[in-house]
Design an enzyme around this catalytic site. Structure first.
Site, PDB file in Angstrom:
ATOM      1  N   THR A  31     124.213  -9.422 -59.486  1.00  0.00           N
ATOM      2  CA  THR A  31     125.047  -9.868 -60.585  1.00  0.00           C
ATOM      3  C   THR A  31     125.626 -11.193 -60.168  1.00  0.00           C
ATOM      4  OG1 THR A  31     126.740  -8.215 -60.003  1.00  0.00           O
ATOM      5  CG2 THR A  31     125.125  -7.805 -61.656  1.00  0.00           C
ATOM      6  N   ASN A  33     124.670 -13.537 -58.358  1.00  0.00           N
ATOM      7  CA  ASN A  33     123.456 -14.574 -58.360  1.00  0.00           C
ATOM      8  C   ASN A  33     123.146 -15.112 -59.779  1.00  0.00           C
ATOM      9  OD1 ASN A  33     123.219 -14.019 -55.713  1.00  0.00           O
ATOM     10  ND2 ASN A  33     121.140 -12.888 -56.022  1.00  0.00           N
ATOM     11  N   TYR A 101     120.661  -3.630 -44.960  1.00  0.00           N
ATOM     12  CA  TYR A 101     121.842  -3.446 -45.515  1.00  0.00           C
ATOM     13  C   TYR A 101     123.017  -3.030 -44.515  1.00  0.00           C
ATOM     14  CZ  TYR A 101     119.718  -4.576 -49.888  1.00  0.00           C
ATOM     15  OH  TYR A 101     119.128  -5.341 -51.057  1.00  0.00           O
ATOM     16  N   LYS A 225     110.485  -8.530 -67.532  1.00  0.00           N
ATOM     17  CA  LYS A 225     109.974  -9.414 -66.592  1.00  0.00           C
ATOM     18  C   LYS A 225     108.538  -8.886 -66.013  1.00  0.00           C
ATOM     19  CE  LYS A 225     114.056  -9.257 -65.238  1.00  0.00           C
ATOM     20  NZ  LYS A 225     115.408  -9.375 -64.718  1.00  0.00           N
ATOM     21  N   GLY A 227     106.617 -10.750 -63.416  1.00  0.00           N
ATOM     22  CA  GLY A 227     106.503 -11.726 -62.292  1.00  0.00           C
ATOM     23  C   GLY A 227     105.452 -12.612 -62.692  1.00  0.00           C
ATOM     24  N   ASP A 229     102.994 -12.796 -64.537  1.00  0.00           N
ATOM     25  CA  ASP A 229     102.515 -12.540 -65.621  1.00  0.00           C
ATOM     26  C   ASP A 229     103.203 -12.662 -66.873  1.00  0.00           C
ATOM     27  OD1 ASP A 229      99.714 -11.934 -64.816  1.00  0.00           O
ATOM     28  OD2 ASP A 229     100.575  -9.609 -64.606  1.00  0.00           O
ATOM     29  N   ASP A 258     117.130 -12.589 -60.759  1.00  0.00           N
ATOM     30  CA  ASP A 258     118.625 -12.846 -61.209  1.00  0.00           C
ATOM     31  C   ASP A 258     118.716 -14.355 -61.565  1.00  0.00           C
ATOM     32  OD1 ASP A 258     118.750 -10.487 -59.776  1.00  0.00           O
ATOM     33  OD2 ASP A 258     119.419 -11.770 -57.619  1.00  0.00           O
TER      34      ASP A 258
END
Length: 306
Positions: A31, A33, A101, A225, A227, A229, A258
């Site tokens: 968020t 980004n 992480y 979304k 990618g 496509d 993002d």
């Protein structure tokens, strides 16, 4: 017309590969980004704020300075003793990324602990952005607090944008993950999912099925979304497909979704037209993934929409 965008979530310390086996430090998070790219392309009379929590240590001070440096407001960021920002490391393989992480003591996990501070920030904003990662890092009672405020914002006619951004290892069970993601969608007016995530974790067999499932949760508008496509937009009664933009060479896909989100929201503020906003967002995401790191300088990106 002036306005205010509020993005809610976790900004982390980012370590990425550099030359000679060294690592380069920056700051990023889904968020954040989105807020960064929205700030680059929103009109100057719009404000962008980030809502999170950080510690009182040196790295937190560096993060706040970094956020301010990029024109994003920090007044709504809480400071919490004995906590610090989380950290992640990017691993790249032919442009595709994986992450390690370290976030057990992340202050951002307490971002919704103060309901009054949260309500004030949401009420002062016109667009509110959050994600599945935002929900995943919070204790269940704080998820309830956050979603309650977002439902109030939705009822008040604000644009509440949600990217499910599904990350299974952040959740204690797949059932709670799917239930909470669905609750997040119910609090949103615009949902911006990635179809591969929806197919994997909700079993959707087509983009139409993803759209129908979110519509059944009360979501007015969707940008799905997919990618390379492209993306499918479902606004009102019309579904529109927008192709992806040409990419010469994929370098780092870290912030593909993002940056698309930020570019779409900025374009939608400027034009009010979803298809043209998605075309701009696709061009932006294509430029971003041809560079290292989550945040790419504006001089390497397409010109502003409109």
């Amino acid at each position: 017309m002036a306005g205010r965008l509020l993005s809610i979530g976790e900004c982390m310390v980012e370590l990425m590969q550099a030359d000679g086996g060294l690592m380069r430090k920056s700051f990023a998070g889904d968020t954040f980004n989105t807020a960064y790219y929205a700030r680059l392309f929103l009109p100057a009379d719009w404000s962008v704020d980030y809502f999170t929590a950080v510690g009182t240590d040196m790295i937190s001070e560096e993060m706040l300075a970094f956020i301010k440096q990029h024109g994003i407001g920090t007044d709504k960021i809480a400071r919490i003793d004995d906590r610090s920002p989380g950290l992640y490391m990017i691993h790249l393989n032919d442009g595709e990324r994986s992450f390690s992480y370290w976030r057990s003591a992340s202050a951002a996990k307490l971002l919704a602990r103060d309901p009054d501070r949260l309500r004030h920030a949401v009420e002062a904003s016109d667009i509110i952005v959050f994600s599945g990662i935002t929900l995943a890092i919070l204790p269940p009672e704080d998820v309830d607090t956050l979603l309650s405020e977002l439902r109030r914002a939705k009822a008040a006619g604000k644009l509440v944008a949600f990217d499910p951004n599904i990350r299974p290892r952040l959740w204690d069970s797949a059932e709670r993950m799917r239930e909470t993601i669905s609750d997040g969608a119910r609090a949103a007016t615009l949902v911006m999912p990635s179809f591969d995530d929806e197919a994997t974790h909700f079993g959707d067999t087509s983009i139409s099925e993803t759209i129908a499932r979110y519509r059944a949760l009360g979501v007015a508008d969707l940008v799905v979304k997919d990618g390379a496509d492209g993306a499918t937009l479902a606004f009102g009664e019309t579904n529109t497909h927008v192709p992806s933009a040409k990419v010469e060479m994929i370098v780092d896909t870290t912030s593909a979704g993002d940056s698309f989100n930020g570019g779409f929201l900025a374009g939608y503020v400027v034009t009010g037209d979803a298809p043209s906003s998605a075309r701009f967002a696709a061009e932006l995401a294509a430029a971003v993934i041809q560079h290292h790191g989550a945040l790419v300088a504006k001089d390497k990106l397409p010109p502003a929409i409109g």
